[in-house]
Design an enzyme around this catalytic site. Structure first.
Site, short mmCIF file in Angstrom:
data_model
loop_
_atom_site.label_atom_id
_atom_site.label_comp_id
_atom_site.label_asym_id
_atom_site.label_seq_id
_atom_site.Cartn_x
_atom_site.Cartn_y
_atom_site.Cartn_z
N TRP A 29 -2.57 0.58 -0.04
CA TRP A 29 -2.23 0.96 1.42
C TRP A 29 -2.30 -0.08 2.55
O TRP A 29 -1.61 -0.46 3.20
CB TRP A 29 -3.29 1.91 1.75
N HIS A 30 -2.99 -1.12 2.17
CA HIS A 30 -3.46 -2.13 3.29
C HIS A 30 -2.23 -3.27 3.15
O HIS A 30 -1.86 -3.71 4.20
CB HIS A 30 -4.75 -2.87 2.94
N GLY A 31 -1.54 -3.32 2.02
CA GLY A 31 -0.51 -4.25 2.08
C GLY A 31 0.15 -4.54 0.59
O GLY A 31 -0.20 -3.97 -0.46
#
Length: 489
Positions: free
Chosen positions: A336-338
């Site tokens: 989700w973060h990257g």
């Protein structure tokens, strides 16, 4: 528009809050204004202006999200108790047990995740706009998608679907629309119904707001400017002490940056009569990665627990399954973060640490390890992990780690670490450490709980808040634009 821009601090925020308090009084005095929900309409207008400030496409995307959420919510609410076998006699068992409402939840969630995947990792749009060949990714897309999923799932599980104004306000609510905190629909709708503006909430909200501005404008942006200076003067050609200095500075920068945003959002909401839970609870006093995630980005943890961990089975299917579920949750958090291998490995690393702690937590040898050593190891793991966020890709992270351990040595360094370590930097590091660690330890003491609401302490807090706000305003006015780190997520 961002929280620490001059236009927000000196124009948007004061005008909105004055109008909000005035309209709130009108609604209390005259039933007509309360009935037409003038205060919610004001919030919607402000939210649309705030979100649209970054570009016209953003508001198109926001409206698309709102309308999609509302239509799906209505369908799910009306069909969640209708089974497919009521209309189709001969069908496989899976669909015989699947309600129509659950089917539409699945469709909505899959579509939302696919939309997030396309925007975050490819920057593409599912809608064709004339004369626009390359549409930028909408700001805060991850948080919008999380809000959409929360709405659909909560409605299916029995929460009130609300009307179009409720849904629009939930999706677009400007304090949290870009970088959270991630408020669940069930919680938001309840707060919306029970909100109450009071002097106590206003004063407490203002203090929270000021702390947020101070964390971002005074501390986070200063550390960011030092990191930028190092990168400009030396680039990747730096000595070992300077590389470790960058790690320490970024560790504090990302905390004060994101915690500052959350404090501003929570403070604004509190002034408006809605109290939301803390998003950070001194994560840098943690003695394990598990504890760190109970203290860091708490709203994300709550979202992942409710919509990923529990649906996977939680801890209901034995310890091995629980450990697997915890690992999967951390991998999802990394994705989700990257994009890329670096973020995936970041999630894997945290997942392995949490599984290890769960397995070894009751072992005697583990219990005998002094807390100071556990804290140092936890902070080291966290600090190394943050380099993924700073550098963004796997090759850069590996290259930088080589500099940290002396494998990648530069023959000539333009400026060594002595050039950057000034008296101001040392003072700011002491302040940052005190705020992130010392105050966290003090907050756990019983004496602090007894004294924090005493009049002298409150008066001191107000005086400090005024001083911090003045300094933060000076920093905002004199500083250059510095976006919040989590805007990219």
């Amino acid at each position: 528009m961002v929280f620490t821009s001059s236009i927000f601090v000196y124009v948007f925020m004061p005008l909105f809050l004055l109008l909000y308090l005035f309209v709130n009084k009108l609604s209390e005095k005259f039933y007509f204004f309360k009935k037409i929900r003038i205060i919610d309409i004001l919030c919607l207008i402000a939210s649309f202006i705030f979100y649209m400030w970054a570009g016209s496409f953003n508001i198109v995307f926001l409206l698309y999200m709102i309308i999609s959420a509302y239509i799906l919510g209505v369908i799910i609410n009306k069909t969640k108790d209708i089974s497919f076998n009521m209309g189709i006699k001969y069908i496989i068992q899976f669909f015989r047990e699947l309600s129509v409402g659950r089917f539409f939840v699945a469709v909505g969630v899959v579509a939302a995740v696919f939309l997030l995947y396309r925007y975050k990792y490819f920057g593409l749009t599912l809608i064709t706009f004339p004369n626009i060949s390359n549409i930028m990714t909408p700001i805060g897309v991850s948080f919008l998608i999380f809000s959409l999923i929360s709405y659909l799932v909560d409605v299916y599980k029995g929460a009130d679907a609300g009307n179009l104004i409720d849904v629009a306000l939930y999706i677009s609510f400007f304090p949290k629309v870009i970088s959270g905190p991630i408020i669940l629909w069930k919680e938001f709708s309840e707060k919306l119904r029970t909100r109450e503006v009071s002097i106590e909430k206003i004063s407490s909200g203002i203090c929270k707001l000021v702390y947020g501005f101070a964390k971002k404008a005074i501390i986070a942006d200063y550390f960011g400017s030092v990191i930028l200076l190092i990168q400009k003067t030396n680039g990747t050609v730096i000595d070992i002490p300077t590389a470790w200095l960058i790690c320490i500075l970024y560790m504090f920068q990302i905390y004060y940056d994101f915690a500052g945003y959350s404090d501003i959002a929570i403070g604004l909401s509190k002034i408006m009569g809605m109290e939301f839970d803390e998003n950070f609870n001194f994560p840098y006093i943690s003695t394990s990665i598990s504890e760190f995630w109970r203290r860091w980005h708490i709203s994300l943890g709550a979202w992942l627990r409710k919509y990923v961990y529990i649906p996977l089975g939680g801890n209901r299917k034995g310890k091995r399954r629980m450990l697997l579920n915890l690992f999967i949750v951390m991998v999802v958090s990394g994705i989700w973060h990257g994009e890329g291998v670096a973020y995936l490995l970041w999630g894997v690393m945290h997942g392995i640490c949490i599984v290890f702690e769960k397995v070894m937590g009751n072992k005697n040898w583990y219990k005998k390890i002094p807390d100071i050593l556990k804290w140092l190891l936890t902070m080291f793991i966290v600090m190394m992990g943050w380099e993924v966020f700073r550098l963004g890709n796997f090759s850069s992270v590996i290259e930088f780690l080589g500099i940290l351990v002396g494998i990648n040595r530069a023959e000539t360094v333009t400026c060594t670490y002595q050039y950057y370590i000034t008296v101001k930097l040392i003072v700011m590091l002491i302040i940052a450490f005190t705020g992130a660690v010392i105050f966290g330890l003090i907050s756990k003491m019983e004496l602090f709980g007894k004294l924090k609401n005493k009049p002298p302490v409150l008066i001191g807090e107000y005086i400090i808040s005024i001083a911090l706000f003045i300094v933060a305003c000076v920093c905002i006015t004199n500083g250059t634009y510095s976006p919040f780190i989590y805007f990219q997520y």
